[in-house]
Design an enzyme around this catalytic site. Structure first.
Site, PDB file in Angstrom:
ATOM      1  N   GLY A  48     -12.249   1.776   0.058  1.00  0.00           N
ATOM      2  CA  GLY A  48     -10.993   1.178   0.471  1.00  0.00           C
ATOM      3  C   GLY A  48      -9.903   2.217   0.327  1.00  0.00           C
ATOM      4  O   GLY A  48     -10.057   3.186  -0.425  1.00  0.00           O
ATOM      5  N   GLN A  53      -1.478   5.110  -1.067  1.00  0.00           N
ATOM      6  CA  GLN A  53      -2.319   6.237  -1.499  1.00  0.00           C
ATOM      7  C   GLN A  53      -2.164   7.471  -0.613  1.00  0.00           C
ATOM      8  O   GLN A  53      -2.634   8.550  -0.971  1.00  0.00           O
ATOM      9  CB  GLN A  53      -3.791   5.823  -1.545  1.00  0.00           C
ATOM     10  CG  GLN A  53      -4.047   4.795  -2.638  1.00  0.00           C
ATOM     11  CD  GLN A  53      -5.521   4.505  -2.753  1.00  0.00           C
ATOM     12  OE1 GLN A  53      -6.057   3.696  -2.024  1.00  0.00           O
ATOM     13  NE2 GLN A  53      -6.191   5.193  -3.660  1.00  0.00           N
ATOM     14  N   CYS A 101     -10.919   4.830  -8.538  1.00  0.00           N
ATOM     15  CA  CYS A 101      -9.840   4.837  -7.550  1.00  0.00           C
ATOM     16  C   CYS A 101      -9.640   6.269  -7.076  1.00  0.00           C
ATOM     17  O   CYS A 101      -9.640   7.197  -7.892  1.00  0.00           O
ATOM     18  CB  CYS A 101      -8.556   4.318  -8.193  1.00  0.00           C
ATOM     19  SG  CYS A 101      -7.142   4.332  -7.083  1.00  0.00           S
ATOM     20  N   LEU A 102      -9.458   6.441  -5.777  1.00  0.00           N
ATOM     21  CA  LEU A 102      -9.272   7.789  -5.218  1.00  0.00           C
ATOM     22  C   LEU A 102      -8.014   8.455  -5.768  1.00  0.00           C
ATOM     23  O   LEU A 102      -7.899   9.677  -5.751  1.00  0.00           O
ATOM     24  CB  LEU A 102      -9.195   7.724  -3.688  1.00  0.00           C
ATOM     25  CG  LEU A 102     -10.432   7.157  -2.982  1.00  0.00           C
ATOM     26  CD1 LEU A 102     -10.213   7.133  -1.479  1.00  0.00           C
ATOM     27  CD2 LEU A 102     -11.675   7.947  -3.335  1.00  0.00           C
ATOM     28  N   HIS A 143      -8.398  -4.832  -5.667  1.00  0.00           N
ATOM     29  CA  HIS A 143      -7.991  -3.458  -5.979  1.00  0.00           C
ATOM     30  C   HIS A 143      -6.959  -2.959  -4.962  1.00  0.00           C
ATOM     31  O   HIS A 143      -5.904  -2.418  -5.332  1.00  0.00           O
ATOM     32  CB  HIS A 143      -9.238  -2.567  -5.985  1.00  0.00           C
ATOM     33  CG  HIS A 143      -8.975  -1.121  -6.281  1.00  0.00           C
ATOM     34  ND1 HIS A 143      -9.441  -0.489  -7.408  1.00  0.00           N
ATOM     35  CD2 HIS A 143      -8.293  -0.173  -5.584  1.00  0.00           C
ATOM     36  CE1 HIS A 143      -9.045   0.773  -7.397  1.00  0.00           C
ATOM     37  NE2 HIS A 143      -8.357   1.001  -6.300  1.00  0.00           N
ATOM     38  N   GLU A 144      -7.254  -3.157  -3.671  1.00  0.00           N
ATOM     39  CA  GLU A 144      -6.350  -2.655  -2.624  1.00  0.00           C
ATOM     40  C   GLU A 144      -5.050  -3.459  -2.600  1.00  0.00           C
ATOM     41  O   GLU A 144      -3.966  -2.905  -2.416  1.00  0.00           O
ATOM     42  CB  GLU A 144      -7.035  -2.693  -1.253  1.00  0.00           C
ATOM     43  CG  GLU A 144      -8.317  -1.882  -1.157  1.00  0.00           C
ATOM     44  CD  GLU A 144      -8.194  -0.450  -1.651  1.00  0.00           C
ATOM     45  OE1 GLU A 144      -7.102   0.129  -1.564  1.00  0.00           O
ATOM     46  OE2 GLU A 144      -9.210   0.083  -2.156  1.00  0.00           O
ATOM     47  N   HIS A 147      -2.719  -2.196  -5.113  1.00  0.00           N
ATOM     48  CA  HIS A 147      -1.996  -0.990  -4.689  1.00  0.00           C
ATOM     49  C   HIS A 147      -0.700  -1.358  -3.967  1.00  0.00           C
ATOM     50  O   HIS A 147       0.317  -0.672  -4.117  1.00  0.00           O
ATOM     51  CB  HIS A 147      -2.859  -0.134  -3.757  1.00  0.00           C
ATOM     52  CG  HIS A 147      -3.784   0.810  -4.475  1.00  0.00           C
ATOM     53  ND1 HIS A 147      -3.345   1.726  -5.408  1.00  0.00           N
ATOM     54  CD2 HIS A 147      -5.123   1.001  -4.369  1.00  0.00           C
ATOM     55  CE1 HIS A 147      -4.381   2.423  -5.855  1.00  0.00           C
ATOM     56  NE2 HIS A 147      -5.479   2.004  -5.247  1.00  0.00           N
TER      57      HIS A 147
END
Ligand SMILES: [Zn+2]
Length: 169
Positions: A48, A53, A101-102, A143-144, A147
């Protein structure tokens, strides 16, 4: 084009993302942005990616699970994009799993999430979306969605001693 994913410390990750004006979806540059977000997610082997991000305050995220090296055991989810989402917990019972997480490269932490959610919003062409998800898919959505609220998974980790680098998993 592949964006550089911003890391924790970048202010976009701590802001509430601005809603998208849906008339923008007709613009070429908007569709290119979505293509580039997806290209970035794939390049970084993510499941995702949310607009903050890439340093952009916009209520957009993309999801895809496909032969993923970071999560090899998870069922596939065909790529899709969500704009201006609303997330409701439909089964708030807690599931704990190591999450990454990226924007926090190489780290994982045991993150409690609700078992099932309902997601309402719009796809990349402005068409309404309304569906239910459970398990890993529900986890990605939470999670997304976080963000877009300026939250990262570390904010939700209760057992801080679970936080580790991936080479120690
Ligand atoms: Zn993330």
């Amino acid at each position: 084009m592949v964006y550089q994913v911003v890391r924790l410390g970048h202010p976009a990750l701590r802001q509430k993302a601005a809603p998208v004006n849906l008339s923008a979806v007709k613009e070429k540059k908007f569709q290119k942005l979505i293509d580039d977000m997806i290209a970035t997610m794939r390049d970084y082997q993510g499941v995702g990616i949310a607009a903050p991000q890439i340093g952009l305050s916009a209520a957009i995220f993309c999801v895809e699970v496909k032969a993923n090296r970071r999560y090899p055991d998870m069922p596939g989810i065909p790529v899709y994009t969500v704009i201006n989402p609303k997330l409701t917990l439909t089964d708030a019972s807690e599931v704990r799993m190591m999450e990454g997480c990226l924007s926090l490269p190489d780290l994982r932490g045991e993150t409690p999430r609700a078992r099932a959610v309902r997601l309402e919003g719009f796809d990349r062409f402005g068409q309404p979306l309304d569906f239910n998800a459970k398990g890993f898919h529900a986890r990605i959505l939470q999670h997304e969605y976080d963000h877009l609220q300026g939250r990262v998974y570390l904010d939700r980790v209760k057992n801080r001693k679970s936080i580790c680098y991936t080479d120690h998993l």
